[in-house]
Design an enzyme around this catalytic site. Structure first.
Site, PDB file in Angstrom:
ATOM      1  N   ALA A 115      -1.893   1.165 -22.607  1.00  0.00           N
ATOM      2  CA  ALA A 115      -2.059   1.321 -21.241  1.00  0.00           C
ATOM      3  C   ALA A 115      -3.573   1.709 -20.855  1.00  0.00           C
ATOM      4  CB  ALA A 115      -1.316   2.477 -20.707  1.00  0.00           C
ATOM      5  N   THR A 130       4.275   8.840 -17.984  1.00  0.00           N
ATOM      6  CA  THR A 130       3.449  10.189 -17.558  1.00  0.00           C
ATOM      7  C   THR A 130       4.183  10.930 -16.418  1.00  0.00           C
ATOM      8  OG1 THR A 130       1.559  10.721 -16.170  1.00  0.00           O
ATOM      9  CG2 THR A 130       2.359   8.400 -16.156  1.00  0.00           C
ATOM     10  N   ASP A 131       3.992  12.263 -16.348  1.00  0.00           N
ATOM     11  CA  ASP A 131       4.561  12.916 -15.231  1.00  0.00           C
ATOM     12  C   ASP A 131       4.152  12.335 -13.801  1.00  0.00           C
ATOM     13  OD1 ASP A 131       1.911  13.990 -15.442  1.00  0.00           O
ATOM     14  OD2 ASP A 131       2.867  16.130 -15.623  1.00  0.00           O
ATOM     15  N   GLU A 132       2.922  11.764 -13.779  1.00  0.00           N
ATOM     16  CA  GLU A 132       2.492  11.599 -12.524  1.00  0.00           C
ATOM     17  C   GLU A 132       3.090  10.459 -11.821  1.00  0.00           C
ATOM     18  OE1 GLU A 132      -1.809  10.780 -12.995  1.00  0.00           O
ATOM     19  OE2 GLU A 132      -2.104  11.869 -14.782  1.00  0.00           O
ATOM     20  N   TYR A 154      -3.079   4.148 -11.002  1.00  0.00           N
ATOM     21  CA  TYR A 154      -2.428   4.296 -12.397  1.00  0.00           C
ATOM     22  C   TYR A 154      -1.152   4.750 -12.353  1.00  0.00           C
ATOM     23  CZ  TYR A 154      -1.334   7.373 -16.291  1.00  0.00           C
ATOM     24  OH  TYR A 154      -0.870   7.782 -17.661  1.00  0.00           O
ATOM     25  N   LYS A 178       2.369   2.716 -13.959  1.00  0.00           N
ATOM     26  CA  LYS A 178       3.078   3.397 -14.777  1.00  0.00           C
ATOM     27  C   LYS A 178       4.704   3.628 -14.475  1.00  0.00           C
ATOM     28  CE  LYS A 178       2.171   4.828 -18.382  1.00  0.00           C
ATOM     29  NZ  LYS A 178       2.350   4.338 -19.894  1.00  0.00           N
ATOM     30  N   ASN A 224      -0.288  16.541 -19.072  1.00  0.00           N
ATOM     31  CA  ASN A 224      -1.542  16.074 -19.647  1.00  0.00           C
ATOM     32  C   ASN A 224      -1.670  16.409 -20.914  1.00  0.00           C
ATOM     33  OD1 ASN A 224      -1.794  16.197 -16.593  1.00  0.00           O
ATOM     34  ND2 ASN A 224      -3.803  15.813 -16.980  1.00  0.00           N
TER      35      ASN A 224
HETATM   36  P1  NAD Z   1      -6.102   5.920 -24.185  1.00  0.00           P
HETATM   37  O1  NAD Z   1      -6.637   5.394 -22.883  1.00  0.00           O
HETATM   38  O2  NAD Z   1      -6.799   6.806 -24.996  1.00  0.00           O
HETATM   39  O3  NAD Z   1      -5.647   4.593 -25.305  1.00  0.00           O
HETATM   40  C1  NAD Z   1      -5.024   3.507 -24.851  1.00  0.00           C
HETATM   41  C2  NAD Z   1      -5.245   2.465 -25.840  1.00  0.00           C
HETATM   42  O4  NAD Z   1      -4.370   1.366 -25.372  1.00  0.00           O
HETATM   43  C3  NAD Z   1      -6.431   1.929 -26.165  1.00  0.00           C
HETATM   44  O5  NAD Z   1      -6.575   2.021 -27.751  1.00  0.00           O
HETATM   45  C4  NAD Z   1      -6.666   0.667 -25.734  1.00  0.00           C
HETATM   46  O6  NAD Z   1      -7.549  -0.038 -26.489  1.00  0.00           O
HETATM   47  C5  NAD Z   1      -5.097   0.276 -25.820  1.00  0.00           C
HETATM   48  N1  NAD Z   1      -5.121  -1.013 -24.791  1.00  0.00           N
HETATM   49  C6  NAD Z   1      -5.270  -0.719 -23.529  1.00  0.00           C
HETATM   50  N2  NAD Z   1      -4.962  -1.873 -23.035  1.00  0.00           N
HETATM   51  C7  NAD Z   1      -4.153  -2.710 -23.829  1.00  0.00           C
HETATM   52  C8  NAD Z   1      -3.672  -4.041 -23.881  1.00  0.00           C
HETATM   53  N3  NAD Z   1      -3.767  -4.725 -22.722  1.00  0.00           N
HETATM   54  N4  NAD Z   1      -3.221  -4.709 -25.130  1.00  0.00           N
HETATM   55  C9  NAD Z   1      -3.364  -3.853 -26.010  1.00  0.00           C
HETATM   56  N5  NAD Z   1      -4.027  -2.468 -26.225  1.00  0.00           N
HETATM   57  C10 NAD Z   1      -4.403  -2.052 -25.148  1.00  0.00           C
HETATM   58  O7  NAD Z   1      -4.675   6.437 -23.697  1.00  0.00           O
HETATM   59  P2  NAD Z   1      -3.966   7.549 -24.024  1.00  0.00           P
HETATM   60  O8  NAD Z   1      -4.394   8.943 -23.349  1.00  0.00           O
HETATM   61  O9  NAD Z   1      -3.720   7.626 -25.559  1.00  0.00           O
HETATM   62  O10 NAD Z   1      -2.442   7.481 -23.357  1.00  0.00           O
HETATM   63  C11 NAD Z   1      -1.476   6.596 -24.134  1.00  0.00           C
HETATM   64  C12 NAD Z   1      -0.174   6.608 -23.337  1.00  0.00           C
HETATM   65  O11 NAD Z   1       0.284   7.700 -22.886  1.00  0.00           O
HETATM   66  C13 NAD Z   1      -0.321   5.591 -22.025  1.00  0.00           C
HETATM   67  O12 NAD Z   1       0.886   4.872 -21.790  1.00  0.00           O
HETATM   68  C14 NAD Z   1      -0.611   6.867 -20.911  1.00  0.00           C
HETATM   69  O13 NAD Z   1       0.038   6.168 -19.706  1.00  0.00           O
HETATM   70  C15 NAD Z   1       0.308   7.769 -21.327  1.00  0.00           C
HETATM   71  N6  NAD Z   1       0.164   9.210 -20.968  1.00  0.00           N
HETATM   72  C16 NAD Z   1      -1.344   9.809 -21.371  1.00  0.00           C
HETATM   73  C17 NAD Z   1      -1.479  11.395 -20.943  1.00  0.00           C
HETATM   74  C18 NAD Z   1      -2.815  11.875 -21.088  1.00  0.00           C
HETATM   75  O14 NAD Z   1      -2.798  12.969 -20.893  1.00  0.00           O
HETATM   76  N7  NAD Z   1      -3.464  10.939 -22.005  1.00  0.00           N
HETATM   77  C19 NAD Z   1      -0.387  11.936 -20.411  1.00  0.00           C
HETATM   78  C20 NAD Z   1       0.737  10.917 -20.019  1.00  0.00           C
HETATM   79  C21 NAD Z   1       0.974  10.058 -20.217  1.00  0.00           C
HETATM   80  P1  TYD Z   2      -7.837  13.917 -15.916  1.00  0.00           P
HETATM   81  O1  TYD Z   2      -8.169  14.533 -17.173  1.00  0.00           O
HETATM   82  O2  TYD Z   2      -8.489  12.719 -15.237  1.00  0.00           O
HETATM   83  O3  TYD Z   2      -6.205  13.818 -15.915  1.00  0.00           O
HETATM   84  P2  TYD Z   2      -5.203  13.404 -14.819  1.00  0.00           P
HETATM   85  O4  TYD Z   2      -6.050  13.069 -13.347  1.00  0.00           O
HETATM   86  O5  TYD Z   2      -4.476  12.318 -15.137  1.00  0.00           O
HETATM   87  O6  TYD Z   2      -4.476  14.625 -14.519  1.00  0.00           O
HETATM   88  O7  TYD Z   2      -7.991  15.157 -14.916  1.00  0.00           O
HETATM   89  C1  TYD Z   2      -7.434  16.531 -14.999  1.00  0.00           C
HETATM   90  C2  TYD Z   2      -7.547  17.286 -13.855  1.00  0.00           C
HETATM   91  O8  TYD Z   2      -9.036  17.713 -13.586  1.00  0.00           O
HETATM   92  C3  TYD Z   2      -7.470  16.518 -12.324  1.00  0.00           C
HETATM   93  O9  TYD Z   2      -6.865  17.471 -11.406  1.00  0.00           O
HETATM   94  C4  TYD Z   2      -8.769  15.941 -12.287  1.00  0.00           C
HETATM   95  C5  TYD Z   2      -9.718  17.160 -12.646  1.00  0.00           C
HETATM   96  N1  TYD Z   2     -11.153  16.793 -12.917  1.00  0.00           N
HETATM   97  C6  TYD Z   2     -12.207  17.309 -12.587  1.00  0.00           C
HETATM   98  O10 TYD Z   2     -12.233  18.327 -11.873  1.00  0.00           O
HETATM   99  N2  TYD Z   2     -13.309  16.724 -13.150  1.00  0.00           N
HETATM  100  C7  TYD Z   2     -13.347  15.569 -13.994  1.00  0.00           C
HETATM  101  O11 TYD Z   2     -14.659  15.355 -14.227  1.00  0.00           O
HETATM  102  C8  TYD Z   2     -12.209  15.100 -14.268  1.00  0.00           C
HETATM  103  C9  TYD Z   2     -12.559  13.880 -15.232  1.00  0.00           C
HETATM  104  C10 TYD Z   2     -10.946  15.553 -13.883  1.00  0.00           C
END
Ligand code: NAD
Ligand code: TYD
Length: 354
Positions: free
Chosen positions: A91, A137-139, A162, A166, A191
């Site tokens: 994603a 995601t919870d978002e 975003y 999702k 997160n």
């Molecule tokens: P990330 O951005 O670190 O990694 C995303 C990966 O997907 C990358 O390796 C990227 O190259 C690949 N990608 C992007 N577009 C693509 C495409 N069109 N085809 C093939 N590959 C593609 O993301 P993450 O933080 O590891 O998140 C993974 C999943 O978890 C996502 O679906 C995200 O919505 C969900 N998620 C993440 C969080 C978080 O806190 N990081 C929280 C809730 C849900």
């Molecule tokens: P983020 O890691 O971008 O996750 P999400 O927006 O998906 O929850 O941000 C986590 C929280 O931190 C969010 O409330 C936004 C805040 N934030 C900052 O205050 N400064 C920053 O530079 C970033 C990237 C996020």
């Protein structure tokens, strides 16, 4: 229901959670075939899986550089490896980027998910021993006030491009289960934090900036609340769902660990100071309040009673241990940070895809 789970396609496995998940599976005895399908956007880094490549490459682990929107190539991979489970992470994942440029989010998160579902529907027609697990995601639930929690029944109310993309992909997965009987599960998590997270997300950004003596930018009044989940605990939950989750069910996964952003940044300063022996005030001086993010959700908090009760999962790491491990990882992996920021892994791509 007996899932085969022998030949697994992980999408987005070169990203943060996906690469942790692949490591988790192999470190916990997975001995089937795992195909990592990733298009290697700015957020994907094959270096995350160097160890896995060394230990399991060309035997149990295969990497395919491919966009999830590419019908022909994804279908070929499905057929070549006789895929019987898809664990779908790929994603566009950063809210701020979705505000500046939503288009990629619509293509990857919605059309890409649709493409995977279509291929699974076509090739898995006769099978009930398969699984499409979608990571969300919870978002998608929007923003909470001071009280209350997101449950699996909370109404969807996404506020950013975003989370809207999702939410759309979650609905498609649900529809494929209801309409076509495609065996699907969905998880909505809070997160994540931990090793290998791209330093644009809040925790690694703050750690990396602090280590470099750069400003630690806090949006708005810093009172927005997030519920932080250690990535390995998340991986364990996904593995449980994969093995024991029920088709058609959604599972919320949270860290039961709410923090106001400003309190969290102060806490990071405290742990950084204890690990580097630099006075905490030197770090705190870097905290800088900046203009708020448009549509910034105030509070997220997950009720994860369901997965605790039905699958016996609970978050295993305390925030103290998780954060300390994470900070140490970034301190010891400055080269990784440099490489992913500069996109130097593109050299790797050039070598592998002449
Ligand atoms: P990330 O951005 O670190 O990694 C995303 C990966 O997907 C990358 O390796 C990227 O190259 C690949 N990608 C992007 N577009 C693509 C495409 N069109 N085809 C093939 N590959 C593609 O993301 P993450 O933080 O590891 O998140 C993974 C999943 O978890 C996502 O679906 C995200 O919505 C969900 N998620 C993440 C969080 C978080 O806190 N990081 C929280 C809730 C849900
Ligand atoms: P983020 O890691 O971008 O996750 P999400 O927006 O998906 O929850 O941000 C986590 C929280 O931190 C969010 O409330 C936004 C805040 N934030 C900052 O205050 N400064 C920053 O530079 C970033 C990237 C996020």
């Amino acid at each position: 229901m007996k899932r085969k789970l022998k030949n697994i396609m992980v999408t987005g496995g070169a990203g943060f959670i996906g690469s942790n998940f692949i490591q988790y599976l192999f470190n916990n005895g997975f001995d089937g075939i795992l195909v990592n399908v990733d298009s290697l956007t700015y957020a994907g880094n094959p270096e995350n899986l160097t160890e896995i490549e060394k230990q399991h490459g060309e035997k149990n682990y295969f990497f395919k550089k491919c966009d999830i929107q590419d019908y022909k190539n994804i279908k070929d991979i499905f057929q070549q490896y006789d895929i019987d489970a898809v664990i779908h992470f790929a994603a566009e994942s950063h809210v701020d980027r979705s505000i500046y440029g939503p288009k990629e989010f619509i293509f990857t998160n919605i059309i890409g998910t649709f493409n995977l579902l279509e291929i699974a529907r076509e090739l898995w027609k006769e099978r009930d021993d398969v699984l499409f697990h979608h990571i969300s995601t919870d978002e998608v639930f929007g923003s909470l006030g001071e009280k209350g929690y997101f449950t699996e029944e909370t109404r969807y109310s996404p506020n950013s491009p975003y989370s809207a993309s999702k939410a759309a992909s979650d609905h498609l997965v649900r529809a494929y289960y209801k309409t076509y009987g495609l065996p699907c599960t969905i998880s909505n998590c809070s997160n994540n934090y931990g090793p290998f997270q791209f330093p644009e997300k809040m925790i690694p950004l703050m750690i990396c900036n602090a280590l470099e003596g750069k400003p630690m930018p806090v949006y708005g009044d810093g009172l927005n609340v997030r519920d932080w989940l250690y990535v390995e605990d998340h991986c364990e939950a996904i593995s449980l769902i994969m093995h024991k989750g029920q088709d058609g069910q959604t599972y919320n996964i949270g860290g039961e660990n709410e923090w106001k952003n400003i309190d969290l940044v102060n806490f990071l300063c405290e742990i950084l100071s204890s690990l580097t022996e630099i006075n905490i005030e030197e770090y705190k001086k870097l905290i800088t309040f900046i203009k708020d993010r448009p549509g910034h959700d105030r509070r997220y908090a997950i009720d994860c009673k369901k997965i605790k009760k039905v699958l016996g999962w609970s978050p295993g790491h305390t925030f103290e241990t998780g954060i300390e491990q994470t900070i140490k990882w970034y301190m010891n992996n400055q080269k990784w940070v440099e490489n992913i920021k500069s996109g130097s892994y593109k050299e790797w791509i050039r070598k592998h895809y002449k």
